[in-house]
Each structure stands twice: as C-alpha cells, then as structure tokens.
Write an enzyme that holds these catalytic residues in place. Structure first.
Site, PDB file in Angstrom:
ATOM      1  N   TYR A  50      39.253  57.555  49.091  1.00 24.20           N
ATOM      2  CA  TYR A  50      38.919  57.324  48.696  1.00 24.20           C
ATOM      3  C   TYR A  50      37.997  58.734  48.214  1.00 24.20           C
ATOM      4  O   TYR A  50      37.637  59.085  49.158  1.00 24.20           O
ATOM      5  CB  TYR A  50      37.848  56.111  49.213  1.00 24.20           C
ATOM      6  CG  TYR A  50      38.833  55.385  48.920  1.00 24.20           C
ATOM      7  CD1 TYR A  50      40.190  54.511  48.984  1.00 24.20           C
ATOM      8  CD2 TYR A  50      37.437  53.711  49.327  1.00 24.20           C
ATOM      9  CE1 TYR A  50      40.177  53.347  48.975  1.00 24.20           C
ATOM     10  CE2 TYR A  50      38.153  52.581  50.107  1.00 24.20           C
ATOM     11  CZ  TYR A  50      39.926  52.159  49.653  1.00 24.20           C
ATOM     12  OH  TYR A  50      40.206  51.249  49.797  1.00 24.20           O
ATOM     13  N   SER A 198      39.084  43.633  46.057  1.00 22.06           N
ATOM     14  CA  SER A 198      38.815  43.055  45.092  1.00 22.06           C
ATOM     15  C   SER A 198      38.645  41.575  44.414  1.00 22.06           C
ATOM     16  O   SER A 198      39.736  41.087  43.817  1.00 22.06           O
ATOM     17  CB  SER A 198      40.199  43.600  44.368  1.00 22.06           C
ATOM     18  OG  SER A 198      40.933  44.892  44.363  1.00 22.06           O
ATOM     19  N   PRO A 199      38.449  41.312  44.890  1.00 24.87           N
ATOM     20  CA  PRO A 199      38.109  39.257  45.255  1.00 24.87           C
ATOM     21  C   PRO A 199      37.210  39.317  43.834  1.00 24.87           C
ATOM     22  O   PRO A 199      36.700  38.156  43.009  1.00 24.87           O
ATOM     23  CB  PRO A 199      36.535  39.897  46.266  1.00 24.87           C
ATOM     24  CG  PRO A 199      35.601  40.864  45.890  1.00 24.87           C
ATOM     25  CD  PRO A 199      36.733  41.824  46.120  1.00 24.87           C
ATOM     26  N   LEU A 200      37.129  40.225  42.664  1.00 21.15           N
ATOM     27  CA  LEU A 200      36.304  39.770  41.487  1.00 21.15           C
ATOM     28  C   LEU A 200      37.818  40.383  40.520  1.00 21.15           C
ATOM     29  O   LEU A 200      37.352  40.769  39.088  1.00 21.15           O
ATOM     30  CB  LEU A 200      35.477  40.023  41.594  1.00 21.15           C
ATOM     31  CG  LEU A 200      33.875  39.717  41.800  1.00 21.15           C
ATOM     32  CD1 LEU A 200      32.638  40.282  41.630  1.00 21.15           C
ATOM     33  CD2 LEU A 200      34.230  38.470  41.372  1.00 21.15           C
ATOM     34  N   PHE A 204      38.082  42.112  36.584  1.00 22.22           N
ATOM     35  CA  PHE A 204      38.047  40.936  35.576  1.00 22.22           C
ATOM     36  C   PHE A 204      36.790  40.057  35.333  1.00 22.22           C
ATOM     37  O   PHE A 204      37.009  38.986  34.771  1.00 22.22           O
ATOM     38  CB  PHE A 204      39.376  40.344  35.722  1.00 22.22           C
ATOM     39  CG  PHE A 204      40.032  40.352  33.972  1.00 22.22           C
ATOM     40  CD1 PHE A 204      41.659  40.978  33.744  1.00 22.22           C
ATOM     41  CD2 PHE A 204      40.009  40.102  32.729  1.00 22.22           C
ATOM     42  CE1 PHE A 204      42.303  40.856  32.453  1.00 22.22           C
ATOM     43  CE2 PHE A 204      40.873  39.062  31.873  1.00 22.22           C
ATOM     44  CZ  PHE A 204      41.362  40.400  31.312  1.00 22.22           C
TER      45      PHE A 204
END
Length: 317
Positions: A50, A198-200, A204
C-alpha cells in the site's frame, strides 16, 4: 466500543476496524488514525504494497501507520500483509516471507505484527509451505496471529490444517456477496474470523457518489467495471433504494450497510477505509444501528446476491 473475537486463539478487536490503504502520507492521515484509536478502534489494516504504488516503493503506508501509532502501539492491533509484488505475481516462498516480515517490522517500527496476512495465494508455492513458514514467525515472536486474503475454500482448509488461521480478509458488502456461498460457511465451520474489505462498495454505498464525474481524474475506481457506463447507472439505482431505507431507519447509508454486515455473523469485523476522522465517526455509528428481521428481509429484497452490475475488478468486466 463493542469488540469481537477473530479466530479461536484469543485475538479480540474492535467490532469495526480501519482500513488505511487509500490514506496519503500526511498529517491529516496521522490525525485520523490517532483519532480513530481515541474513539475505540483497535484494528488497523495496512500492507507492504500500500502507498506509493507508482514509484514501486514498498512500506510507505506501513510507515504512516507506524508513525501514527507510535507511543500507543500496545493499544492497537496492527494487521499487515505480504505477497503481492509489482511484477511477477503473488509470492509465498519461505525466503520471500522472511524478507518481507523483517521489512514490515522495520517500516512499522514495531517488534511484532499482531496479524500477518498472505495478501494473495502464490500458485507456485504450496500453501502448506507458506503457512508453515508463517507459523515459524509466530514461534519466533515476530507475528502473533496469521491470516489469509482472498483464499478459496480448499486453500483455507489446507492452511488451517498446518496452523490455526485467525482471519480471512476478502471483499464483502451489500453489492459483493460472492463469499456467502462457499467462503463464509468454511470460515464459520473452522472458527476463523472474517474481515471484509471494501465493506462500503469502494465508497459507492455511502451515497456520496452520484455521477462518474464525482470521481477525481486519478481515482483508481474509474477503471472498475461497477463504476462505468450502464453498470454505474444500475448500481446507482441500487444505492438509491438503500438510501431510502436508511432515511426510514434514521441513519446514514454507510451505517445501514455496515450494520447489515455486522448482522451476518459474530465473527465478522469490517474495515472501512477513509481518510477523514468524521467518516470514522460516522462508520462507528453503525454499532448503534440494530436491524430487525423485517428490515433484514427488506435489505435482502433490495440487494440480493448478484444485484450489483459489473465485476469486482477491471479484469472482470
């Protein structure tokens, strides 16, 4: 702060963690990480890859996390990863792992890593060999617990037979529910924690993205199928329905999405990523959102498996 246990060997973390992948290396990010810790967040997720991807430099995001948590290291659970390379595909051979862990310890400025993931499974190295080497790191005190990322059911079983796997990190959200068929049953059976990244829905599901032009010119999401063309329009309709339900519930769409995830199992600890402390506060508000059986059924009606248009990655158009 509500806490949850990952795995069967004693790792307890905040019920919602913080993903740091998209954080720039600046003082605002440091304040966000420290502020999250003050709010009760204990799980901080990074990786050696990252950060400064374009410059092909490893460890820049780990340096940020280490700097932010300096002096409060024992209040935090630091998760990092190895295995994705700039060229040549995933790696998991013993020599590479030993080199990677020492580098990450240096970048983070710590004596041990709480949770060490193999970022992607190496097709050229038997997973038994990879996990066996990771288990040696546990014995040496360099790592406390080990995990996998985006592994399949067979790989999870084979790995867990060598050494207890504490957590599996894989994408999971209201619009990425592929893991429900085979992955979640396996980790539940084996007593492995599940950490959705990426739970959201890559932002989006927050309701903040209304058009393709809302994405900055250099935003990586512009290359993802779900943010393009007709897929974008269809997915916007899905988010609109989630927003309406959130309004009825009296919460933010992001809080509804995270509350739904938390309701899928006590072994689930999502790690929404954000650069801003106010977003961290908003996300933690999901812990106060309780969903009834009827509300869960309505969410299922709105966003069943396969509802999102387009693949997860650019190669899955």
């Amino acid at each position: 702060m509500n806490t949850r246990k990952l795995g069967q060997v004693g790792l307890e973390v905040s019920a919602i963690g913080l993903g740091t992948m998209m954080m720039p290396d600046n003082e605002e990010s440091v304040r966000t990480i420290r502020g999250a810790l003050d709010l009760g967040v204990t799980l901080f997720d990074t990786a050696d890859i990252y950060g400064e991807w374009e410059q092909q430099r490893f460890g820049s995001n780990e340096r940020l996390v280490g700097r932010a948590l300096k002096g409060r290291r024992h209040d935090a659970v630091i998760a990092t990863k190895f295995g994705i390379t700039h060229t040549g595909g995933p790696k998991g051979d013993p020599a590479y792992i030993k080199k990677s862990v020492d580098a990450s310890l240096l970048y983070l400025g710590v004596d041990y890593i709480d949770l060490y993931y193999q970022h992607r499974v190496d097709p050229d190295t038997p997973i038994e060999v990879t996990v066996g080497t990771m288990a040696e790191l546990v014995k040496e005190g360099k790592v406390r617990y080990i995990g996998l990322s985006e592994a399949n059911p067979e790989q999870i079983r084979r790995a867990n037979a060598v050494h207890p796997i504490t957590a599996l990190e894989t994408e999971y959200s209201l619009w990425s529910r592929e893991v429900e068929d085979k992955i979640l049953p396996v980790v539940k059976e084996l007593g492995i924690g599940f950490v959705p990244y990426s739970p959201l829905g890559r932002g989006f599901l927050t309701g903040q993205i209304k058009s393709f032009d809302d994405l900055p010119p250099d935003d990586y999401r512009r290359y993802y199928p779900r943010f393009q063309g007709d897929n974008f329009i269809k997915n916007l309709e899905l988010v609109s329905m989630i927003e309406q339900l959130a309004v009825q519930k009296g919460c933010a769409p992001s809080q509804l999405a995270l509350a739904w995830l938390l309701a899928q199992g006590e072994n689930i600890v999502p790690i929404p990523g954000t650069k801003r402390l106010d977003r961290v506060q908003e996300n933690l508000g999901a812990l106060e959102v309780s969903l009834s059986r009827e509300e869960l059924a309505e969410i299922e009606r709105i966003s069943p498996k396969g509802a999102a248009a387009g693949g997860r990655f650019p190669s899955q158009a």
